[in-house]
Design a protein around this motif. Structure first.
Motif: not given
Length: 229
Positions: A65, A72-73, A75
Motif C-alpha cells: 500500500t 490492502p485487498d 485476496e
C-alpha cells in the motif's frame, strides 16, 4: 535517563531485528522479490527500512500500500504474504549480520551472570534459523517469537512471560530494543528499557521515546547494568 545507573537487574531481554541483527537487506530483498512476482516495481531500501518492526504481515501490507496503516485487498494480501514468506525463508540469513558490539555485549552480560532472552515479533520459522545462522542462538536461555504467545510486542505479555520464566519481578528485567514497540511493551510491563539508535524505528529518532537510556551498542549497555542476583 529516568533511572540511576548502574541498574540493578537480573535478566536482559534483547530484540532481534534492528537490535541484534541488521536484517533489513534480507527483508528488503524478499519484499522486492515478492513485488517482482506481482509485476510491481521495487521499493528502495531506505523506504523499506521504515516498514520494518511490526512483523512480516504488517511489512507486506506496507509494501503493498505504501502506507504504514492501510489495508490492502485481502485476496492480494494473502497471495503476497505467501510469496514473501517463501522468498524470505529461502534467504533469511543471506546478508543479515550482527551489529557492532552485539557479540561483545552478549559475552559481557553472560559473563556477569545475567539471564538472557531474545524476544521478537518475527515468526518462529524465521527466528530460529536466523539466530542459528548468525551464531547467536546459544547465548539465549529463552527465545520468544511473534507467534509463540497469544500476543506480541507492544503488548507486555512476552516480557511478563520472561519474568515468570526467570522467576523475577518486572523491575528486575531490562529490555534492549530499537523501536516504539519495545518502549511501549517495557513501560506496560514495568520493566527497564534501553534503545539503540541504529535500528528500525519506522524512520523516527529514538530520542523521542520514553526510555531509560539510548545506548550506542549492546557492549555499552552492559556497562550501565549490574547483576542484582
Amino acid at each position: 535517563m529516568s533511572a540511576p545507573f548502574p541498574l540493578d537487574i537480573k535478566a536482559v531481554v534483547v530484540d532481534l531485528d534492528g537490535t541484534l541483527l541488521d536484517t533489513a537487506p534480507d527483508l528488503a530483498a524478499a519484499a522486492n522479490r515478492m513485488l517482482a512476482d506481482l509485476g510491481r516495481p521495487p521499493v528502495p531500501m531506505e523506504v523499506l527500512k521504515t516498514y520494518i518492526g511490526n512483523g512480516v504481515s504488517r511489512l507486506v501490507k506496507r509494501v503493498l500500500t505504501g502506507d504504514m496503516q492501510a489495508e490492502p485487498d485481502p485476496e492480494l494480501f494473502d497471495h503476497a504474504l505467501k510469496l514473501y514468506q517463501r522468498h524470505y525463508a529461502l534467504h533469511v540469513a543471506d546478508a543479515s549480520r550482527p551489529f557492532p558490539g552485539v557479540r561483545e555485549g552478549l559475552e559481557a552480560m553472560k559473563a556477569a551472570g545475567f539471564n538472557l532472552a531474545c524476544i521478537t515479533n518475527k515468526a518462529e520459522q524465521f527466528t530460529i534459523p536466523l539466530l542459528l545462522a548468525t551464531h547467536l542462538h546459544g547465548y539465549f536461555e529463552l527465545i520468544l517469537s511473534g507467534d509463540t504467545l497469544p500476543r506480541k510486542k507492544p503488548d507486555p505479555l512476552p516480557l511478563l512471560h520472561a519474568c515468570e520464566h526467570f522467576r523475577i519481578a518486572p523491575q528486575e528485567l531490562l529490555l534492549i530494543g530499537d523501536s516504539l514497540n519495545d518502549a511501549q511493551a517495557a513501560r506496560a510491563a514495568g520493566c527497564h528499557i534501553f534503545v539503540v539508535p541504529y535500528g528500525y524505528n519506522r524512520g523516527r529518532p529514538v530520542a523521542e521515546l520514553d526510555v531509560d537510556a539510548v545506548v550506542p551498542s549492546l557492549l555499552e549497555a552492559s556497562k550501565l547494568i549490574r547483576n542484582a542476583a
